[in-house]
Design a protein around this motif. Structure first.
Motif, PDB file in Angstrom:
ATOM      1  N   GLU A 230       0.871  -1.184   0.000  1.00  0.00           N
ATOM      2  CA  GLU A 230       0.000   0.000   0.000  1.00  0.00           C
ATOM      3  C   GLU A 230       0.905   1.231   0.000  1.00  0.00           C
ATOM      4  O   GLU A 230       1.653   1.453   0.933  1.00  0.00           O
ATOM      5  CB  GLU A 230      -0.886  -0.002   1.242  1.00  0.00           C
ATOM      6  CG  GLU A 230      -1.792  -1.221   1.337  1.00  0.00           C
ATOM      7  CD  GLU A 230      -2.440  -1.330   2.707  1.00  0.00           C
ATOM      8  OE1 GLU A 230      -3.088  -0.378   3.150  1.00  0.00           O
ATOM      9  OE2 GLU A 230      -2.270  -2.386   3.349  1.00  0.00           O
ATOM     10  N   HIS A 357       2.679   0.113   3.622  1.00  0.00           N
ATOM     11  CA  HIS A 357       2.312  -1.091   4.356  1.00  0.00           C
ATOM     12  C   HIS A 357       2.594  -2.291   3.465  1.00  0.00           C
ATOM     13  O   HIS A 357       2.062  -2.372   2.359  1.00  0.00           O
ATOM     14  CB  HIS A 357       0.832  -1.060   4.729  1.00  0.00           C
ATOM     15  CG  HIS A 357       0.488   0.051   5.662  1.00  0.00           C
ATOM     16  ND1 HIS A 357      -0.779   0.272   6.127  1.00  0.00           N
ATOM     17  CD2 HIS A 357       1.262   1.004   6.234  1.00  0.00           C
ATOM     18  CE1 HIS A 357      -0.776   1.310   6.944  1.00  0.00           C
ATOM     19  NE2 HIS A 357       0.448   1.776   7.020  1.00  0.00           N
ATOM     20  N   GLU A 491       0.922  -7.519   8.093  1.00  0.00           N
ATOM     21  CA  GLU A 491       1.072  -6.215   7.472  1.00  0.00           C
ATOM     22  C   GLU A 491       2.225  -5.505   8.175  1.00  0.00           C
ATOM     23  O   GLU A 491       2.096  -5.115   9.335  1.00  0.00           O
ATOM     24  CB  GLU A 491      -0.245  -5.451   7.639  1.00  0.00           C
ATOM     25  CG  GLU A 491      -0.344  -4.237   6.776  1.00  0.00           C
ATOM     26  CD  GLU A 491      -1.760  -3.645   6.781  1.00  0.00           C
ATOM     27  OE1 GLU A 491      -2.743  -4.409   6.897  1.00  0.00           O
ATOM     28  OE2 GLU A 491      -1.855  -2.420   6.680  1.00  0.00           O
TER      29      GLU A 491
HETATM   30 MG    MG Z   1      -3.872  -1.909   5.135  1.00  0.00          MG
END
Ligand code: MG
Ligand code: ADP
Length: 741
Positions: A230, A357, A491
């Motif tokens: 991300e 992320h 994550e």
């Molecule tokens: Mg996320």
């Protein structure tokens, strides 16, 4: 008159920006606008299906075999692939090719050559040989090597990585065939990030396979690491950007007072995307789709002018290449839309920083169709699958527990230091968030207490039918954790927005590989003692739960109590890059990286050197930029403003009254004095830094003394910004950069 002129530039910028409209992309005219994404997805990549269609069956099979075995490509195969690639590219108007690689600068490098050549009759022809495809020899001496390569051995090699597809990079007036490549020295040392990542993928795959075999899956072939990145970023109008030397030089603002409104209204996150920004996003995505980058999600982030784009996850090596392309295109397309894309981790003080992320999981590649494609971090349907899930989950916890310092080193950079522990950013202390459900399961495994959970569908029984049942996808969210389990993946949130994820993921892979190895050894011991395999696994899980208690944290990672608690648990709190990087050379990190063949001894030392050197250069550039901005912009404006008050004050005196400007005159004078003296102290400190011999010591000195002095300089600048009339302030303000578009 300089500041008047500058103030005018600032106001001109505002006018320019007010007149901006969304920029249409050329593709509208080319007829792309009527196509579905799937119609043109990957048109600029030469993927395996396309190669298959262009190669003879025999050649294609030899190519696949060499990919799978990791063996060097035979020249005959390379020649055939090169010809196919050239023909495919020429049809699309490509004139040049390049090896595209990722040196230790965090970004990509490329050197282009034309296909142009001459045949034996002297006629111009297009050529790409197998040798050119497989390997090139850029002069490596200008890339960082951390002392591994002396100049007389300037040769480096780039070698085609056939696992990542060849692609066409389009630019105004040019099209170039890019060959994703690894970059290695004459002696075979890795000079790049890709090689390191690929080695770590190997290590993880091989250890995970061994463990799976012990668990009874003899058909497992390979484990694929999956990664979804991300990507967060800011967009600032170019007209403002070009008036901020700090953004141009350092990627972040070194001064700037907070506007009354920041992000506290919480109105930006997931808000309506402005049409100008959406036009930009549309073009970035369009370009990425052509390159086969599966971007999926776009939205406004929390801070004003902050955004995110996220792809569908892919195999890690490809995902990392795709993230590099994404960053490149974000920057490039932004300029067409009169924006500058800031990938820096903390462009604006006191607002949210930007992260990347890294969503990470492990997928099984097995001859057994039932297991093929399954995610090792996915709680399964059956108790057996759940045992496997808990074992892999526990191994990741064990890895992070043992190597949290190394993981912190992997994400360390000057820029990320500003972000970690700041506004809504993960803290610099690495811990793992599992969510209530899984934490509860581990607790009960550890205590051996069999209870019905309040989540009805979850049960842990340690009796005869003693297999845990784990409900799916019901993890809660904790934004304050640097490393969180989110349903079927971890994550890694502490990774910075501008960083290549290659090294952070390589360290994670290596640490997990080592943990899996230890788990396997321990499990095979236990299996000798226990009657059943499940019994052995449960005992091991109990130990894993107990031993990883220290790294698990479900609370608020931003709180002061956590810092104390973490210290109590003995977790490293490495706030600054120099201390984080020192972890690279710690004995257990070194052992891990060498054992898992991620680095050789020389490579490890060189990575440390390169990272320390980069840190020093970055801080020096920041400090010197600040000094320059103060001397050439801020102080001159303050002098001029103060001088402009003299006339009024003098005339008032003549008429025997006290001009109110006199108070301002004195205040500005005091601020100027203070700023001058703080700036001089900063210069003195920089001088001292230059006289320190050892680089790690220079880095430590900069991270402590120079940074805090830069903060004190900034305080004075910000006070002046609040006092001086808007019309004479030389630098675009936060208020303008973040709220006008
Ligand atoms: Mg996320
Ligand atoms: P969230 O909103 O929970 O962060 P998303 O579904 O938006 O999760 O996914 C975030 C990123 O994680 C995306 O890039 C997505 O493709 C990726 N992702 C989803 N599942 C996995 C997985 N099993 N392994 C790796 N990445 C994944």
């Amino acid at each position: 008159m300089s500041s008047i002129h500058l103030a005018t530039s600032r106001q001109q910028a505002v006018q320019e920006i007010n007149a901006r409209i969304p920029v249409k992309m050329k593709s509208d005219q080319e007829g792309y606008s009527t196509l579905k994404i799937s119609d043109f997805f990957g048109v600029h990549t030469l993927d395996m299906p396309k190669l298959k269609a262009k190669l003879s069956k025999d050649i294609y099979q030899r190519l696949i075999a060499s990919n799978e075995s990791g063996k060097k490509l035979e020249l005959e195969v390379a020649n055939a692939v090169a010809t196919a690639a050239k023909e495919w590219a020429i049809e699309k108007g490509v004139t040049h090719f390049c090896h595209w690689f990722q040196p230790m600068t965090g970004s990509t490098a490329e050197k282009h050559d034309a296909f142009l050549s001459f045949d034996d009759k002297g006629r111009p022809v297009e050529k790409l040989t197998g040798a050119q495809l497989i390997q090139s020899e850029p002069d490596a001496s200008s890339f960082p090597s951390g002392g591994m390569r002396t100049t007389f051995e300037a040769r480096g090699y780039t070698a085609w990585d056939p696992t990542s597809p060849i692609f066409i990079m389009e630019s105004t007036n040019t099209k170039t065939l890019c060959i994703p490549s690894a970059f290695i020295s004459y002696h075979g040392d890795a000079l790049d990030e890709k090689t390191v990542l690929m080695r770590s993928n190997e290590a993880l795959s091989s250890e995970a396979c061994e463990l799976l075999k012990l668990l009874g899956d003899q058909d497992v072939k390979r484990i694929q690491v999956s990664l979804g990145t991300e990507q967060e970023y800011f967009l600032i109008d170019r007209a403002f950007y070009s008036l901020r030397p700090d953004l141009v030089m350092c990627g972040r603002t070194l001064t700037g007072t907070q506007p009354p409104r920041g992000q506290q209204m919480e109105d930006h996150y997931f808000g309506t995307i402005s049409s100008r920004v959406l036009a930009f996003m549309g073009e970035v995505e369009f370009e990425l789709y052509k390159l086969g980058v599966p971007v999926k999600t776009r939205h406004n982030e929390v801070a004003p002018h902050q955004f995110e784009t996220a792809p569908i996850f892919e195999e890690a090596n490809r995902a990392i290449d795709h993230n590099q392309l994404t960053m490149e295109l974000l920057r490039k397309v932004a300029r067409k839309h009169h924006f500058e894309c800031l990938l820096h981790e903390k462009p604006f003080a006191l607002l949210n920083g930007s992260g990347k992320h890294c969503n990470w999981s492990m997928q099984v590649n097995s001859k057994n169709p039932e297991l093929d494609g399954s995610n090792l971090l996915d709680p399964g349907q059956t108790p057996q699958q759940n045992l496997r899930f808990l074992l892999f989950l526990g191994s990741v916890l064990k890895a992070v527990q043992k190597h949290s310092g190394l993981l912190r080193a992997g994400i360390a950079s000057c820029a990320n230091d500003h972000r970690l522990g700041g506004n809504e950013a993960p803290p610099a202390i690495i811990s793992v968030f599992l969510g209530e459900l899984l934490s509860g399961i581990l607790d009960r495994l550890e205590s051996g207490v069999s209870t019905q959970d309040r989540h009805e569908n979850v049960m842990i029984e340690l009796g005869v039918s003693n297999l845990p049942r784990v409900a799916k996808d019901n993890t809660d969210r904790n934004r304050t954790s640097p490393f969180a389990f989110t349903g079927n993946k971890f994550e890694f949130r502490a990774v910075g927005s501008s960083a290549s994820p290659a090294i952070p993921i390589a360290f994670l892979n290596a640490a997990v590989a080592e943990a899996l190895q230890e788990v396997r050894i321990s499990l095979s011991e236990k299996m000798k003692q226990h009657k059943t395999r499940d019994g052995a696994i449960l005992e091991l899980l109990k130990e894993l739960a107990r031993d990883t208690r220290g790294i698990r944290f479900e609370g608020n990672g931003y709180s002061e109590e956590w810092k104390k608690e973490a210290a109590h648990r003995g977790l490293p709190a490495l706030a600054k890059t120099p201390e984080a990087l020192a972890q690279l050379l710690a004995p257990h990190s070194r052992k891990l990286l060498l054992d898992m063949k991620v680095f050789s001894e020389a490579e490890l030392q060189s990575r440390f050197n390169v990272r320390i050197e980069r840190y020093i250069k970055q801080v020096m550039i920041e400090a010197e930029s600040l000094i320059e901005i103060v001397s050439t912009s801020i102080l001159p404006s303050a002098y001029e403003f103060r001088a402009g008050l003299v006339g009024t004050i003098e005339s008032a005196k003549k008429m025997s009254y006290l001009a109110p400007e006199e108070k301002v005159f004195k205040e500005v004078g005091d601020l100027i004095e203070a700023l001058l003296s703080r700036k001089e102290q900063l210069q003195t400190l920089l001088g001292r830094a230059h006289s320190i011999k050892s680089e790690p010591e220079v880095a430590h000195f900069l991270s402590r003394d120079v940074f805090s002095q830069m903060e004190t300089v900034r305080e004075q600048c910000d006070q002046l910004e609040r006092l001086l009339p808007d019309a004479v302030w030389p630098l675009p303000k936060y208020r303008e950069m973040l709220f006008l578009s």
